[in-house]
Design a protein around this motif. Sequence first.
Motif, PDB file in Angstrom:
ATOM      1  N   SER A 102       0.849  -1.190   0.000  1.00 26.00           N
ATOM      2  CA  SER A 102       0.000   0.000   0.000  1.00 26.00           C
ATOM      3  C   SER A 102       0.888   1.243   0.000  1.00 26.00           C
ATOM      4  CB  SER A 102      -0.903   0.014   1.233  1.00 26.00           C
ATOM      5  OG  SER A 102      -0.127   0.225   2.403  1.00 26.00           O
ATOM      6  N   ARG A 103       0.336   2.360  -0.369  1.00 23.59           N
ATOM      7  CA  ARG A 103       1.109   3.598  -0.432  1.00 23.59           C
ATOM      8  C   ARG A 103       1.702   3.930   0.938  1.00 23.59           C
ATOM      9  NH1 ARG A 103      -0.188   8.880   0.556  1.00 23.59           N
ATOM     10  NH2 ARG A 103      -2.400   8.404   0.676  1.00 23.59           N
ATOM     11  N   LYS A 106       4.474   1.488   1.843  1.00 25.04           N
ATOM     12  CA  LYS A 106       5.629   1.769   0.987  1.00 25.04           C
ATOM     13  C   LYS A 106       6.413   2.974   1.516  1.00 25.04           C
ATOM     14  CE  LYS A 106       4.475   2.304  -3.236  1.00 25.04           C
ATOM     15  NZ  LYS A 106       4.149   2.685  -4.612  1.00 25.04           N
ATOM     16  N   GLU A 107       5.694   4.036   1.885  1.00 26.79           N
ATOM     17  CA  GLU A 107       6.362   5.236   2.407  1.00 26.79           C
ATOM     18  C   GLU A 107       7.095   4.932   3.708  1.00 26.79           C
ATOM     19  OE1 GLU A 107       3.208   8.098   2.689  1.00 26.79           O
ATOM     20  OE2 GLU A 107       3.153   8.425   0.519  1.00 26.79           O
TER      21      GLU A 107
END
Length: 154
Positions: A102-103, A106-107
């Motif tokens: 997921s974003r 990932k971040e």
Amino acid sequence: MKNKFASGSPTKGASIGGVEAAAKIMNLVKADMANTILAGISDRDEDLATEIQDNMFKFDTLAAMDNRAIQAILRKVSQDQLAKALKGVDDRTQQKFLINMSRRAKERLLDDIHDLASIKATDIEMAQKNITRTARKLADSGDIVLAIRRDEFV
């Protein structure tokens, strides 16, 4: 010759190949035969069997796996372990994991990787081995299919 080897008497010979050569040969045989051979080796020397398995399937070969397999691996490994394993790998391998997250995850992972400025190469290697071992366990249970490069042996 059979009696010579069966008796366990020391034989004089040359050291040929080693673990890497054994791993390449194991990659060429069918999976069930490779598992049988590795089980036999493990009965005599578990560390040697593990070393051969580690050389059969390297961390960068995970990039060749399908996305569902990567997602299954991601569910089984810790964020810390993954950050260490992805530190310093090629972009292709790193992106394979990142596109399956997921974003937000990932971040967070990219921040963790960035924070690992002074990590030892041995720590990276151990994290990668642990993840490939997790992948092998998932493959052994039938949850994923490992992609092993059979074209490396000449």
